[in-house]
Design a protein around this motif. Sequence first.
Motif, mmCIF file in Angstrom:
data_model
loop_
_atom_site.group_PDB
_atom_site.id
_atom_site.type_symbol
_atom_site.label_atom_id
_atom_site.label_comp_id
_atom_site.label_asym_id
_atom_site.label_seq_id
_atom_site.Cartn_x
_atom_site.Cartn_y
_atom_site.Cartn_z
ATOM 1 N N SER A 6 0.808 -1.404 0.094
ATOM 2 C CA SER A 6 0.055 -0.004 -0.001
ATOM 3 C C SER A 6 0.941 1.242 0.059
ATOM 4 O O SER A 6 2.154 1.217 0.227
ATOM 5 C CB SER A 6 -0.902 -0.032 1.188
ATOM 6 O OG SER A 6 -1.790 -1.049 1.236
ATOM 7 N N ILE A 7 0.181 2.371 0.015
ATOM 8 C CA ILE A 7 0.990 3.688 -0.297
ATOM 9 C C ILE A 7 0.555 4.644 0.716
ATOM 10 O O ILE A 7 -0.599 4.784 1.252
ATOM 11 C CB ILE A 7 0.858 4.094 -1.472
ATOM 12 C CG1 ILE A 7 1.457 3.466 -2.744
ATOM 13 C CG2 ILE A 7 1.321 5.836 -1.603
ATOM 14 C CD1 ILE A 7 1.273 4.034 -4.301
ATOM 15 N N LEU A 8 1.422 5.244 1.463
ATOM 16 C CA LEU A 8 1.363 6.484 2.396
ATOM 17 C C LEU A 8 1.633 7.676 1.527
ATOM 18 O O LEU A 8 2.694 7.888 1.268
ATOM 19 C CB LEU A 8 2.122 6.330 3.506
ATOM 20 C CG LEU A 8 1.977 7.648 4.698
ATOM 21 C CD1 LEU A 8 0.597 7.661 5.198
ATOM 22 C CD2 LEU A 8 2.887 7.300 5.873
ATOM 23 N N GLY A 37 -2.387 -1.844 -8.752
ATOM 24 C CA GLY A 37 -2.747 -2.880 -8.160
ATOM 25 C C GLY A 37 -2.232 -2.793 -6.545
ATOM 26 O O GLY A 37 -2.168 -3.744 -5.763
ATOM 27 N N TYR A 38 -1.917 -1.606 -6.073
ATOM 28 C CA TYR A 38 -1.571 -1.298 -4.948
ATOM 29 C C TYR A 38 -3.006 -1.627 -3.931
ATOM 30 O O TYR A 38 -4.034 -1.232 -4.470
ATOM 31 C CB TYR A 38 -1.139 -0.037 -4.487
ATOM 32 C CG TYR A 38 0.405 0.193 -4.836
ATOM 33 C CD1 TYR A 38 1.500 -0.130 -4.144
ATOM 34 C CD2 TYR A 38 0.800 0.536 -6.213
ATOM 35 C CE1 TYR A 38 2.752 0.088 -4.363
ATOM 36 C CE2 TYR A 38 2.072 0.705 -6.472
ATOM 37 C CZ TYR A 38 3.186 0.432 -5.456
ATOM 38 O OH TYR A 38 4.444 0.722 -5.947
ATOM 39 N N ASP A 324 4.572 -8.418 -8.399
ATOM 40 C CA ASP A 324 3.534 -9.448 -8.490
ATOM 41 C C ASP A 324 2.202 -9.234 -7.944
ATOM 42 O O ASP A 324 1.550 -10.064 -7.174
ATOM 43 C CB ASP A 324 4.227 -10.817 -8.103
ATOM 44 C CG ASP A 324 5.411 -11.147 -8.651
ATOM 45 O OD1 ASP A 324 5.669 -10.796 -9.817
ATOM 46 O OD2 ASP A 324 6.290 -11.928 -8.006
ATOM 47 N N MET A 325 1.679 -7.987 -8.415
ATOM 48 C CA MET A 325 0.586 -7.699 -7.724
ATOM 49 C C MET A 325 -0.915 -8.108 -8.548
ATOM 50 O O MET A 325 -1.814 -7.755 -7.953
ATOM 51 C CB MET A 325 0.543 -5.983 -7.428
ATOM 52 C CG MET A 325 1.298 -5.644 -6.412
ATOM 53 S SD MET A 325 1.174 -3.915 -5.642
ATOM 54 C CE MET A 325 1.895 -3.145 -6.985
ATOM 55 N N GLY A 326 -0.416 -8.520 -9.554
ATOM 56 C CA GLY A 326 -1.720 -9.073 -10.242
ATOM 57 C C GLY A 326 -2.388 -8.248 -11.140
ATOM 58 O O GLY A 326 -3.431 -8.869 -11.833
ATOM 59 N N VAL A 327 -2.097 -6.911 -11.247
ATOM 60 C CA VAL A 327 -2.697 -5.976 -12.110
ATOM 61 C C VAL A 327 -1.761 -5.530 -13.138
ATOM 62 O O VAL A 327 -0.698 -4.986 -12.953
ATOM 63 C CB VAL A 327 -3.246 -4.953 -11.245
ATOM 64 C CG1 VAL A 327 -3.956 -3.890 -12.112
ATOM 65 C CG2 VAL A 327 -4.390 -5.321 -10.124
#
Length: 329
Positions: A6-8, A37-38, A324-327
Amino acid sequence: MTVPLSILDLAHIGEGETVRESFDRSVALAQRAEQLGYRRVWYAEHHNMGTIASSATAVLIAHVAANTERIRLGAGGVMLPNHAPLTIAEQFGTLETLHPGRIDLGLGRAPGSDQQTMRAMRRDPASAESFPQDVQELQGYLGEESLIPGVNATPGRGTHVPLYILGSSLFGARLAAALGLPYAFASHFAPGALQDAVTIYRREFRPSAQLSEPYVIAGVNIVVADTTEEAELQLLAARRARVSLLLGRGRTFTDEEADMILEAPAGQQIRQMTHYSAVGTPAEAREYLDKFAVHAQADELIVASANDRNSWLRSYELLAEVSDMGVPA
């Protein structure tokens, strides 16, 4: 990556940039993060800081949510002692009603400001002492039964916005464990107690209606570039910028002055703030984050870019390419 990313987003206002331009960049980042894909983007409550535009956290979340479709958005976090729990329940109940299934509410007990700003916000210096009770009161407003007879949050009641306890000490770990809530550790700027806090949280965790097993999110800085040398130069630039921000008192230091301070005892804290940082090429960053996830016993990592505003989006894109986030990008 072996865990979700994820992102801050600190909604940083870059040099020569307007607040509106900062918001536009935050929207662009969330849109790109959604494509890549995050899992989520969080925004932190800070006040009286000329380079951070996320002070009205719920309003910024609403704006970004209206310009995205799927990605989760939330506070990382709301400094609850600054607010009445009912007010926060209404704000985030509104967000969840408008954007169902996409809203998170991370809660911290720090002021998010300096002492004079605390006074300007009419905050009682002792308000942090009631943080555990305030969390439970807020939880009641977002659930089916308020803890305050005759007082309900509208919107808010029955929305069950998921709560997260944020912290950088053992206090937050024990509270999250006792209430059965996810725990997010601020290791991206306060790394000292990471392992002890996570160990205590996992050991003392008690299941709740929201969460059956412990869940840890750990913060970590990233500077990802096409070459190792480029990434290291960007990290150095970020550290120099923090010297002026934290120690300059309105003055901007030259690179030479900032480097001298970083090497001196006064700069030790700034160096320590970036102790956990994935710096280098995409492959080097991924290797570091895989090891850090094990070190932190983390179920999820929330990454904060230490790049300047001209290269931060590229940093997230490069990391996603090897995660490898799948998106598809």
